[in-house]
Design an enzyme around this catalytic site. Structure first.
Site, short mmCIF file in Angstrom:
data_model
loop_
_atom_site.label_atom_id
_atom_site.label_comp_id
_atom_site.label_asym_id
_atom_site.label_seq_id
_atom_site.Cartn_x
_atom_site.Cartn_y
_atom_site.Cartn_z
N LYS A 154 0.84 -1.20 0.00
CA LYS A 154 0.00 0.00 0.00
C LYS A 154 0.88 1.25 0.00
O LYS A 154 1.85 1.33 0.76
CB LYS A 154 -0.91 -0.03 1.23
N SER A 179 -10.31 -0.55 6.62
CA SER A 179 -9.59 -0.44 5.34
C SER A 179 -8.96 -1.72 4.83
O SER A 179 -8.44 -1.74 3.70
CB SER A 179 -8.51 0.64 5.47
N SER A 231 -9.47 1.70 2.49
CA SER A 231 -8.55 2.42 1.64
C SER A 231 -7.48 1.53 1.00
O SER A 231 -6.72 1.97 0.15
CB SER A 231 -7.85 3.52 2.46
#
Length: 434
Positions: A83, A176, A152
């Site tokens: 990420k 997330s 996310s």
């Protein structure tokens, strides 16, 4: 048309690479080819000029180390997506934002060091909502590209679901990891808060921020966790079926009818398989508890971004900017009160877990299947209480009708019970995938 859904098991890939049945260079060629074929549609990875050459060099260098098959580390040659709030030497961190990358620069994260030590190869940065907050990136759901992959950790979940990498790293502050795992039909594992060091990660809310993994199977999550988590002790995993608890009350009322109907079917399947399932009245003051948990989140978000926001406010997406402004409006006394209530909430949850003999709480992983459109990453409410308490959580993909969007079962263990959570989940996965 290329099949966009093709998750691959870390365990099977790792076994083949470690045994010498597959050469890292050969597997990396396959990885690069898969990314080239499908990422134009899925958009899970942050664009990186020269990615294929970098990965070929990394695989070649790994091959020249001369480690014998029996001595190769657990993730030898496994490509991993990270990420884009995790700092990696040689790759810029943009955090899904328009801020200059040099402003966000930082030391390489410990989680990256541990991946490299385990023999993994960094396939690249995966797309995140801006600063892992509210403004989604361009990533699409491999199951239906017109639907959100969640957020996310959108790119990490989609990259695994689309078979571009067998393992990806994400983070969870509220929902997330678990939500995108459910939307994309993969396994999401959020360890107990603090089990994986957070240094080298752009912060959102340090009280809640947690690194975790996205994989195809529960066994893959366990393999990665043993390499990444502090003080991992597989011996803690004990045989026997856990007692499953359902938190009845206003919390479950946030789930949509489709999710609740699927959850009821999952509960029937588990009971039929011999599991003891108890319903426990919980979260009677859910809205007040949720409000205080969000006060902590937003207050810390504003402090984490104080310097950047002062300089670059105009470069922030308005949704992220509004979250920062809300955090700025919370005073120190509001924050102190919210922390006290968060501690009280965690104590009440722990007491109820013990009082009713619950080993694992089970709930829908998300309020429903992935919503249509890319402007929103969906609702994180099903993860809210568990993230607020810092508990280990796992989303397991469940059986579904052909062509239906994925749904997941969320399993939550006591704090520090990560090893047993993953051990128990292996059998839950078998029951729920039938």
């Amino acid at each position: 048309m290329e099949d966009l859904v093709l998750p691959t098991s870390v365990a099977s890939v790792s076994e083949s690479l470690r045994a010498g049945e597959t050469d890292p260079k050969e597997y990396m060629e396959r990885t690069c080819a898969r990314i080239a074929r499908v990422d134009g549609t899925v958009q899970a990875f942050v664009a990186e000029p020269g990615r294929a050459d970098r990965l070929r060099d990394a695989a070649r260098e790994l091959s020249t180390r001369g480690a014998e098959p029996g001595e190769r580390p657990a993730l030898y040659g496994v490509p991993v997506g990270l990420k884009d709030i995790v700092h990696v030497n040689g790759l810029p961190t943009r955090a899904g934002s328009a801020l200059p990358p040099e402003v966000l620069r930082g030391e390489q994260a410990t989680v990256v060091d541990r991946l490299l030590r385990a023999g993994a190869l960094i396939a690249g940065k995966t797309v995140t909502s801006e600063f892992a907050v509210a403004a989604p990136g361009p990533t699409r759901n491999p199951h239906r590209p017109e639907h959100t992959p969640g957020g996310s950790s959108s790119g990490s979940a989609a990259a695994v679901a689309a078979g571009m990498v067998p393992l990806a790293i994400g983070t969870q502050t509220i929902g997330s990891l678990i939500r995108p795992a459910a939307y994309c039909g993969v396994v999401g594992f959020k360890p107990s808060h603090g089990r994986i060091p957070l240094d080298g990660v752009v912060p959102t809310s340090p009280t809640y921020d947690t690194l975790g993994t996205l994989t195809a199977k529960v066994a893959d999550a366990a393999l990665a966790a043993a390499c990444l988590c502090d003080d991992w002790q597989p011996a803690r995993a004990v045989p026997g079926r856990p007692v499953l608890g359902i938190p009845d009350g206003p919390y479950l009322g946030f789930a949509e009818p489709e999710a609740l109907a699927a959850f009821d079917e999952q509960v029937v399947a588990l009971r039929t398989a011999g599991y003891d399932v108890v319903r426990v009245p919980m979260f009677e003051d859910f809205e007040e508890d949720a409000f205080q948990l969000f006060v902590v989140n937003l207050y810390e978000l504003a402090r984490s971004h104080a310097e950047w926001f002062a300089r670059f406010e105009k470069l922030y997406d308005e949704r992220t900017a509004e979250a920062v402004r809300q955090g700025q409006s919370a005073g120190d006394s509001d924050y102190a009160k919210a922390l006290e209530q968060r501690d009280d909430f965690r104590d009440r949850l722990e007491a109820a877990t013990g009082r009713h003999g619950v080993d694992l709480w089970i709930t829908p992983s998300a309020t429903g299947p992935a919503p249509f459109g890319l402007d929103s990453a969906g609702d994180s409410v099903m993860s809210l209480p568990w993230s607020g308490a810092g508990l280990p959580c796992l989303s397991i993909p469940t059986a579904r009708p052909p062509a239906a969007l994925p749904l997941g079962l969320q399993c939550v263990a006591r704090f520090g019970d990560d090893e047993r959570l993953l051990s128990w989940a292996l059998e839950l996965e078998r029951v729920l995938s039938a």
